[in-house]
Scaffold this active site. Structure first.
Site, PDB file in Angstrom:
ATOM      1  N   ARG A   7       0.911  -0.989   0.077  1.00  0.00           N
ATOM      2  CA  ARG A   7       0.404   0.177  -0.218  1.00  0.00           C
ATOM      3  C   ARG A   7       0.762   1.496   0.440  1.00  0.00           C
ATOM      4  NH1 ARG A   7      -4.564  -2.264   4.037  1.00  0.00           N
ATOM      5  NH2 ARG A   7      -6.573  -2.940   2.511  1.00  0.00           N
ATOM      6  N   LYS A  13     -16.056 -16.267   5.629  1.00  0.00           N
ATOM      7  CA  LYS A  13     -17.283 -16.688   5.323  1.00  0.00           C
ATOM      8  C   LYS A  13     -18.524 -16.405   4.303  1.00  0.00           C
ATOM      9  CE  LYS A  13     -17.229 -14.592  10.590  1.00  0.00           C
ATOM     10  NZ  LYS A  13     -17.535 -13.963  11.565  1.00  0.00           N
ATOM     11  N   GLY A  44      -7.129  -7.317   0.481  1.00  0.00           N
ATOM     12  CA  GLY A  44      -7.407  -7.897   1.614  1.00  0.00           C
ATOM     13  C   GLY A  44      -6.468  -8.999   1.540  1.00  0.00           C
ATOM     14  N   GLY A  60     -12.116  -4.880   0.827  1.00  0.00           N
ATOM     15  CA  GLY A  60     -13.980  -4.186   1.275  1.00  0.00           C
ATOM     16  C   GLY A  60     -13.878  -2.966   0.259  1.00  0.00           C
TER      17      GLY A  60
END
Length: 421
Positions: A38, A207, A357, A381
């Site tokens: 980043r 998930k 991510g 996200g």
């Protein structure tokens, strides 16, 4: 959106909202950046502004210090790495007080010359950055606005957050989108509505609940949706298979049944998995059929047959979007699935996008050539929410076409000399 090329930045103070939220190894005496992706991604916009004589003030968050100063979340190591990448000194304003835009920062920023740069300490040291109270956020944004003449939004990884430096600050200054944000938008717009076919999406991670929105949004648009990682076990359970001690969101079994019915053979699940009794580098492992996981054993990676199956479905793809690892790649016994899928995608022609991510972290951790991918997103996200069709507040704040209220392009009187616009 206005771009930095549209701003007359020479001799002006420009506050750049970057995303320097990097992982740190704190095991030694000095925190060490373990993945500087980043920071490197932030450099082109900063460099372009410096080369045009701007006096650049970089701002970012790091972790979740909950509105109070915490040395463990200081941007000190980031300041050092940014200076190395830019090849010039970076004045760091951190003084440990959490007064991010206070007297100390004002003095350092006021002393900048043309083409010089300062870095503010962690924005989240100030409670106003993430406050749900609009007045508290606005007060902090006022302080930040007093440091600069222009605002540049380049923190794509934060544009889905309605935080002071992302939403309130650009309302107070003439603003523009940075190069990183524009590149992310270019790629995501293609994935959302203009992808070349065959179009294959690879989703992993823990998930199903984290990915439901993007599955529903993309399923009608793709030729294949490959599902691995911990989320695959809820789908396997929906097919009637026992999943042992694997991750399972039992409340979503009916939902995944509906998705399987809608997707048909476009949804591709693992045929074998790597199982172990515990999540440990020393745990004995075995490869078993995806429908035959022994009771008590955990599925922690997709198996070799699944890697081959996924590779076969990827081989003809002209567009690929990958978000989420196939297993617990941080531990060598459970990294082969992620490595195999990543290497397959890296070898393809066409548009190949890594959705930020953990997927981006896996590419770097596993030593796969970053240049082999068309684009590695800095915001997992944010990427998912964009593809779901959600309005991202940080992008809306930079959109010059939207209706504006009376505070647009207004700011408190500048506290610093030479900052009038």
């Amino acid at each position: 959106m206005t771009t930095i090329d549209d701003l007359q930045v020479g001799g002006r103070r420009v506050i750049v909202r970057s995303d320097l939220n990097v992982p740190l190894d704190r095991s030694g005496d000095t925190p060490r950046i373990t993945d500087d992706g980043r920071v490197r991604a932030s450099v082109p916009t900063i460099r372009a502004l410096l080369d045009r004589g701007a006096r650049v003030v970089v701002s970012s968050h790091l972790g979740r210090p909950r509105g109070t100063p915490d040395p463990a979340y200081s941007l000190t190591p980031v300041a050092g790495r940014l200076a190395q990448l830019l090849g010039q000194p970076v004045a760091f304003t951190g003084d440990g007080t959490g007064d991010i835009a206070g007297t100390h920062a004002q003095k350092i920023v006021a002393g900048l010359g043309d083409g010089e740069i300062a870095l503010l300490d962690n924005l989240r040291f100030h409670p106003g950055e993430t406050s749900k109270d609009a007045a508290v956020r606005a007060a902090f944004a006022d302080q930040l606005a007093g440091l600069a003449d222009y605002y540049v939004g380049d923190a794509f990884g934060a544009v889905h957050r309605a935080h002071a430096s992302v939403v309130d600050l650009p309302e107070r200054l003439p603003h523009a989108a940075g190069q990183l944000v524009l590149r992310e938008l270019e790629v995501l717009r293609t994935l959302a509505s203009g992808a070349a076919r065959p179009y294959v999406v690879v989703l992993g991670g823990s998930k199903v609940s984290d990915k439901l929105g993007v599955i529903r949004a993309l399923l009608p648009k793709v030729d294949a949706l490959l599902i691995g990682g911990g989320m695959c076990f809820t789908f396997l359970a929906a097919q009637g298979h026992g999943v042992g001690g694997s991750l399972l969101e039992a409340e979503l079994i009916d939902t995944t049944k509906e998705l399987l019915a809608e997707g048909g053979d476009r949804i591709v699940l693992p045929t074998d998995v790597v199982v172990a009794d515990a999540l440990s580098v020393d745990a004995p492992t075995a490869v078993v059929a995806a429908g035959a996981i022994p009771p008590g054993r955990k599925g922690l990676d997709i198996g070799p047959a699944s890697v081959a199956l996924f590779a076969d479905r990827l081989r003809t793809a002209r567009t690929v979007f990958w978000n989420g690892p196939m297993g617990v790649f941080e531990l060598p016994p459970f990294a082969a699935g992620t490595r195999g899928v990543a290497e397959t995608i890296a070898g393809l022609d066409g548009l190949t996008v890594v959705g930020g991510g953990d997927s981006a972290a896996a590419v770097r951790t596993l030593g796969i050539d970053e240049e082999a991918f068309t684009h590695i997103s800095t915001g997992g996200g944010a990427s998912l929410e964009y593809l779901e069709g959600k309005t991202l507040p940080g992008l809306a704040a930079l959109d010059d076409r939207r209706p504006r209220d009376d505070v647009s392009f207004t700011r408190p009187e500048a506290r610093l000399p030479g900052s009038e616009v």
